[in-house]
Motif scaffolding. Structure first.
Motif, PDB file in Angstrom:
ATOM      1  N   HIS A  16       0.827  -1.058  -0.030  1.00 55.12           N
ATOM      2  CA  HIS A  16       0.119   0.107  -0.005  1.00 55.12           C
ATOM      3  C   HIS A  16       1.123   1.365  -0.112  1.00 55.12           C
ATOM      4  N   ASN A  17       0.448   2.285  -0.552  1.00 54.61           N
ATOM      5  CA  ASN A  17       1.029   3.510  -0.643  1.00 54.61           C
ATOM      6  C   ASN A  17       1.108   4.315   0.821  1.00 54.61           C
ATOM      7  N   PHE A  18       1.856   4.648   1.270  1.00 54.82           N
ATOM      8  CA  PHE A  18       1.920   5.122   2.765  1.00 54.82           C
ATOM      9  C   PHE A  18       3.079   6.259   2.859  1.00 54.82           C
ATOM     10  N   GLU A  19       2.774   7.307   3.104  1.00 53.47           N
ATOM     11  CA  GLU A  19       3.742   8.350   3.435  1.00 53.47           C
ATOM     12  C   GLU A  19       4.805   8.247   2.093  1.00 53.47           C
ATOM     13  N   GLY A  20       4.291   8.305   1.148  1.00 54.71           N
ATOM     14  CA  GLY A  20       5.173   8.494  -0.016  1.00 54.71           C
ATOM     15  C   GLY A  20       5.895   7.204  -0.430  1.00 54.71           C
ATOM     16  N   GLU A  21       5.728   6.107   0.130  1.00 56.15           N
ATOM     17  CA  GLU A  21       6.388   4.955  -0.298  1.00 56.15           C
ATOM     18  C   GLU A  21       5.487   3.713  -0.170  1.00 56.15           C
ATOM     19  N   SER A  22       5.967   2.523  -0.998  1.00 57.02           N
ATOM     20  CA  SER A  22       4.971   1.505  -0.963  1.00 57.02           C
ATOM     21  C   SER A  22       5.448   0.575   0.484  1.00 57.02           C
ATOM     22  N   LYS A  33       7.451   1.136   8.214  1.00 55.76           N
ATOM     23  CA  LYS A  33       6.637   2.329   8.714  1.00 55.76           C
ATOM     24  C   LYS A  33       5.361   2.024   9.337  1.00 55.76           C
ATOM     25  N   LEU A  34       4.912   0.809   9.202  1.00 58.47           N
ATOM     26  CA  LEU A  34       3.663   0.645   9.992  1.00 58.47           C
ATOM     27  C   LEU A  34       3.817   0.144  11.578  1.00 58.47           C
ATOM     28  N   TYR A  35       5.178  -0.451  11.659  1.00 54.54           N
ATOM     29  CA  TYR A  35       5.314  -1.096  13.088  1.00 54.54           C
ATOM     30  C   TYR A  35       5.157  -0.198  14.161  1.00 54.54           C
ATOM     31  N   LEU A  53      -3.881   5.860  11.023  1.00 56.41           N
ATOM     32  CA  LEU A  53      -3.646   4.821   9.637  1.00 56.41           C
ATOM     33  C   LEU A  53      -4.901   5.200   8.763  1.00 56.41           C
ATOM     34  N   PHE A  54      -5.988   4.930   9.362  1.00 58.96           N
ATOM     35  CA  PHE A  54      -7.302   5.366   8.474  1.00 58.96           C
ATOM     36  C   PHE A  54      -7.168   6.979   7.740  1.00 58.96           C
ATOM     37  N   GLU A  55      -7.057   7.713   8.420  1.00 60.12           N
ATOM     38  CA  GLU A  55      -6.722   8.893   8.036  1.00 60.12           C
ATOM     39  C   GLU A  55      -5.531   9.412   6.968  1.00 60.12           C
ATOM     40  N   LYS A  56      -4.524   8.617   7.116  1.00 58.27           N
ATOM     41  CA  LYS A  56      -3.405   8.550   6.017  1.00 58.27           C
ATOM     42  C   LYS A  56      -3.446   7.808   5.002  1.00 58.27           C
ATOM     43  N   THR A  57      -4.539   6.741   4.920  1.00 57.36           N
ATOM     44  CA  THR A  57      -4.140   5.782   3.921  1.00 57.36           C
ATOM     45  C   THR A  57      -5.840   5.689   3.246  1.00 57.36           C
ATOM     46  N   ASP A  58      -5.685   4.874   2.368  1.00 61.74           N
ATOM     47  CA  ASP A  58      -6.953   4.642   1.418  1.00 61.74           C
ATOM     48  C   ASP A  58      -7.428   3.227   2.064  1.00 61.74           C
TER      49      ASP A  58
END
Length: 112
Positions: A16-22, A33-35, A53-58
């Protein structure tokens, strides 16, 4: 062990795309980044990291796994049961919680 089982079952296919990276769909305990969101959830006792996380991702669903060997797990598990959309107890000591972005209420299950 949970990480190994999840990756064996579902592999590395979903990123998933998160904070500019996969990023890999699973918060691997060695970093990434998720840990930090997982550790914030565990140590704060708040579901704010899930909301962040819901706010920062789709993504629309987040799954949290807690094993009963964690010393503070009982109170935290009870709290998560109330706040999650779905709950399932697996083999009497692994707790699986599903959080849904636009959930109304919760529906808990258990296979005690």
């Amino acid at each position: 062990m949970t990480s190994a089982a999840a990756l064996q079952e579902f592999g590395f296919a979903a990123y998933h795309n998160f904070e500019g990276e996969s990023v890999l769909w699973y918060a691997i305990p060695t970093g990434g980044k998720l840990y930090p969101y997982y550790t914030d959830l565990i140590y704060s006792g708040s579901t704010d990291p899930i909301e962040a996380l819901f706010e920062k991702t789709d993504i629309d669903r987040i799954y949290v796994v807690i094993h009963t060997y964690w010393p503070w797990s009982t109170d935290f598990i009870d709290q998560l049961k109330v706040e999650c959309e779905q709950y399932q107890l697996i083999q009497r000591d692994i707790h699986l919680f599903e959080f849904v972005r636009y959930a109304e209420g919760n529906q808990n299950e258990s296979d005690n």
